[in-house]
Design an enzyme around this catalytic site. Structure first.
Site, short mmCIF file in Angstrom:
data_model
loop_
_atom_site.label_atom_id
_atom_site.label_comp_id
_atom_site.label_asym_id
_atom_site.label_seq_id
_atom_site.Cartn_x
_atom_site.Cartn_y
_atom_site.Cartn_z
N ARG A 9 14.26 1.08 10.69
CA ARG A 9 13.28 -0.01 10.58
C ARG A 9 12.18 0.23 11.60
O ARG A 9 12.43 0.82 12.66
CB ARG A 9 13.97 -1.37 10.84
CG ARG A 9 14.92 -1.71 9.69
CD ARG A 9 15.61 -3.05 9.82
NE ARG A 9 16.66 -3.15 8.81
CZ ARG A 9 16.57 -3.88 7.68
NH1 ARG A 9 15.50 -4.61 7.45
NH2 ARG A 9 17.55 -3.87 6.81
N ARG A 59 -0.63 -8.49 13.35
CA ARG A 59 -1.17 -7.51 12.39
C ARG A 59 -1.97 -8.21 11.31
O ARG A 59 -3.02 -7.72 10.88
CB ARG A 59 -0.01 -6.69 11.80
CG ARG A 59 0.56 -5.68 12.81
CD ARG A 59 1.96 -5.20 12.45
NE ARG A 59 2.07 -4.62 11.15
CZ ARG A 59 3.22 -4.42 10.50
NH1 ARG A 59 4.36 -4.76 11.09
NH2 ARG A 59 3.24 -3.89 9.31
N ARG A 92 11.97 -4.83 5.20
CA ARG A 92 11.68 -3.43 4.86
C ARG A 92 12.53 -2.46 5.68
O ARG A 92 12.76 -2.65 6.86
CB ARG A 92 10.20 -3.14 5.15
CG ARG A 92 9.87 -1.64 5.09
CD ARG A 92 8.41 -1.37 5.12
NE ARG A 92 7.74 -1.98 6.24
CZ ARG A 92 6.42 -2.03 6.36
NH1 ARG A 92 5.65 -1.52 5.43
NH2 ARG A 92 5.88 -2.58 7.41
N LYS A 145 0.83 -1.21 0.00
CA LYS A 145 0.00 0.00 0.00
C LYS A 145 0.86 1.26 0.00
O LYS A 145 0.67 2.16 -0.80
CB LYS A 145 -0.92 0.03 1.24
CG LYS A 145 -1.81 -1.20 1.38
CD LYS A 145 -2.68 -1.12 2.62
CE LYS A 145 -1.95 -1.15 3.95
NZ LYS A 145 -1.25 -2.42 4.26
N ARG A 179 -10.10 0.50 8.45
CA ARG A 179 -9.60 -0.80 8.86
C ARG A 179 -10.61 -1.60 9.65
O ARG A 179 -10.32 -2.72 10.04
CB ARG A 179 -8.39 -0.58 9.76
CG ARG A 179 -7.05 -0.85 9.10
CD ARG A 179 -6.01 -0.53 10.15
NE ARG A 179 -4.80 -1.24 9.99
CZ ARG A 179 -3.74 -0.74 9.35
NH1 ARG A 179 -3.80 0.42 8.74
NH2 ARG A 179 -2.63 -1.43 9.30
P1 AP5 Z 1 4.86 -1.55 1.89
O1 AP5 Z 1 4.43 -0.83 0.66
O2 AP5 Z 1 5.63 -0.80 2.90
O3 AP5 Z 1 3.61 -2.32 2.52
P2 AP5 Z 1 2.29 -1.77 3.22
O4 AP5 Z 1 1.11 -2.43 2.56
O5 AP5 Z 1 2.30 -0.28 3.28
O6 AP5 Z 1 2.46 -2.46 4.63
P3 AP5 Z 1 2.45 -1.86 6.10
O7 AP5 Z 1 3.23 -2.81 6.94
O8 AP5 Z 1 2.82 -0.43 6.14
O9 AP5 Z 1 0.94 -2.03 6.42
P4 AP5 Z 1 0.28 -1.99 7.78
O10 AP5 Z 1 -1.14 -1.93 7.35
O11 AP5 Z 1 0.62 -3.11 8.68
O12 AP5 Z 1 0.92 -0.72 8.51
P5 AP5 Z 1 0.37 0.74 8.82
O13 AP5 Z 1 1.49 1.67 8.81
O14 AP5 Z 1 -0.82 1.05 7.98
O15 AP5 Z 1 5.71 -2.83 1.40
C1 AP5 Z 1 6.37 -3.67 2.34
C2 AP5 Z 1 7.77 -4.04 1.84
O16 AP5 Z 1 7.63 -4.85 0.67
C3 AP5 Z 1 8.62 -2.84 1.43
O17 AP5 Z 1 9.94 -3.07 1.82
C4 AP5 Z 1 8.50 -2.79 -0.11
O18 AP5 Z 1 9.69 -2.30 -0.70
C5 AP5 Z 1 8.26 -4.25 -0.46
N1 AP5 Z 1 7.32 -4.40 -1.58
C6 AP5 Z 1 6.19 -3.65 -1.81
N2 AP5 Z 1 5.56 -4.09 -2.92
C7 AP5 Z 1 6.30 -5.14 -3.39
C8 AP5 Z 1 6.14 -6.02 -4.51
N3 AP5 Z 1 5.11 -5.90 -5.38
N4 AP5 Z 1 7.08 -6.98 -4.67
C9 AP5 Z 1 8.12 -7.12 -3.79
N5 AP5 Z 1 8.34 -6.31 -2.73
C10 AP5 Z 1 7.42 -5.33 -2.52
O19 AP5 Z 1 -0.16 0.56 10.32
C11 AP5 Z 1 0.73 0.33 11.38
C12 AP5 Z 1 -0.04 0.27 12.70
O20 AP5 Z 1 -0.67 1.54 12.95
C13 AP5 Z 1 -1.18 -0.75 12.77
O21 AP5 Z 1 -0.72 -2.03 13.12
C14 AP5 Z 1 -2.09 -0.12 13.82
O22 AP5 Z 1 -1.59 -0.35 15.13
C15 AP5 Z 1 -1.97 1.38 13.54
N6 AP5 Z 1 -2.98 1.87 12.58
C16 AP5 Z 1 -2.75 2.45 11.37
N7 AP5 Z 1 -3.90 2.78 10.75
C17 AP5 Z 1 -4.89 2.40 11.60
C18 AP5 Z 1 -6.30 2.45 11.53
N8 AP5 Z 1 -6.95 2.96 10.45
N9 AP5 Z 1 -7.02 1.96 12.58
C19 AP5 Z 1 -6.40 1.45 13.68
N10 AP5 Z 1 -5.06 1.36 13.81
C20 AP5 Z 1 -4.31 1.83 12.78
MG MG Z 2 2.52 1.11 4.85
#
Ligand code: AP5
Ligand code: MG
Length: 216
Positions: free
Chosen positions: A160, A172, A127, A13, A88
């Site tokens: 990281r 997660r 990552r 994402k 979410r």
């Molecule tokens: P990346 O693009 O970074 O993945 P992502 O989908 O953004 O994954 P996240 O881990 O950020 O998602 P998340 O939903 O757990 O975290 P968030 O910050 O939203 O890609 C990952 C890696 O893979 C990278 O190294 C990239 O280079 C590589 N990659 C990407 N695409 C690729 C491909 N096609 N092929 C190969 N490699 C690839 O949330 C974190 C925390 O915040 C949550 O756990 C929660 O506690 C809180 N939070 C955030 N939003 C909310 C909400 N709305 N409600 C409640 N709690 C929330």
């Molecule tokens: Mg992300």
């Protein structure tokens, strides 16, 4: 154009949202990034969110909806936005409907990145990001062009996420499966859901998203 990018942790994402920012001038609205900024700044919200995020649990609907609502009032989002990590839960999906109606905004696509969960642990544990400009990298899939130097800003400081370890990733993913995936049917009757193969390489995924956006 306003879209939601939906998919489990590591689906891509953030990677795709940041490409859409660069290529189309859309604005990435990542509630995860907003919460991490609040944690770093030790604001009251950040202090409440820190432990929850480190466990891999979800922060309360009220907190994230409040942050998002304030962000949607800023001028730049009028250029079009990408919701990355919100909504979410079902409560957040309903809250978003209400927010958009109140602010006179519309959703155009809900793009689900379909991925194989087994591959996600490797994506997440590999990552890292530039500590200066936030550009995202991966130990295997996206290394900086010059080892140890950020492609975008030239910094040699990388970081990281504390929640990017194999154990927290499992929590997660469980949160995604039980609370987030069930919101997809909320958007089906509205005809908004599009599916993209998130297992393809980064460029192929972004071409597939571009094809959806170019259709209007
Ligand atoms: P990346 O693009 O970074 O993945 P992502 O989908 O953004 O994954 P996240 O881990 O950020 O998602 P998340 O939903 O757990 O975290 P968030 O910050 O939203 O890609 C990952 C890696 O893979 C990278 O190294 C990239 O280079 C590589 N990659 C990407 N695409 C690729 C491909 N096609 N092929 C190969 N490699 C690839 O949330 C974190 C925390 O915040 C949550 O756990 C929660 O506690 C809180 N939070 C955030 N939003 C909310 C909400 N709305 N409600 C409640 N709690 C929330
Ligand atoms: Mg992300």
């Amino acid at each position: 154009m306003n879209i939601i990018l939906l998919g489990p942790p590591g689906a891509g994402k953030g990677t795709q949202a940041s490409k859409l920012e660069d290529e189309r001038g859309m604005v990435q609205l990542s509630t995860g990034d907003m919460l991490r900024a609040a944690v770093a700044a030790e604001t009251p919200v950040g202090l409440q969110a820190k432990d929850v995020m480190e466990r891999g649990d979800l922060v309360s609907d009220e907190i994230v909806t409040g942050i998002l609502s304030d962000r949607l009032d800023e001028d730049d989002v009028k250029e079009g936005f990408i919701l990355d990590g919100y909504p979410r839960t079902e409560a957040q999906a309903h809250a978003l409907d209400a927010l958009l109606a109140e602010k006179g905004m519309q959703l155009h696509h809900v793009i689900e990145l379909e991925v194989d969960e087994d591959a996600l642990v490797e994506r997440i544990t590999g990552r890292f990001t530039c500590a200066n400009c936030g550009e995202g990298y991966h130990d295997t899939f996206k290394r900086p062009k010059v080892e140890g130097i950020c492609d975008v800003c030239g910094s040699s400081n990388f970081k990281r996420r504390p929640d990017d370890n194999a154990e927290t990733v499992r929590t997660r993913m469980q949160e995604y499966r039980t609370k987030t995936a069930p919101i997809i049917p909320h958007y089906e009757p509205k005809g908004l859901v599009r599916r993209v193969d998130g297992m393809a390489d980064i460029e192929t995924v972004s071409d597939a998203i571009a094809a959806i956006l170019d259709k209007g």
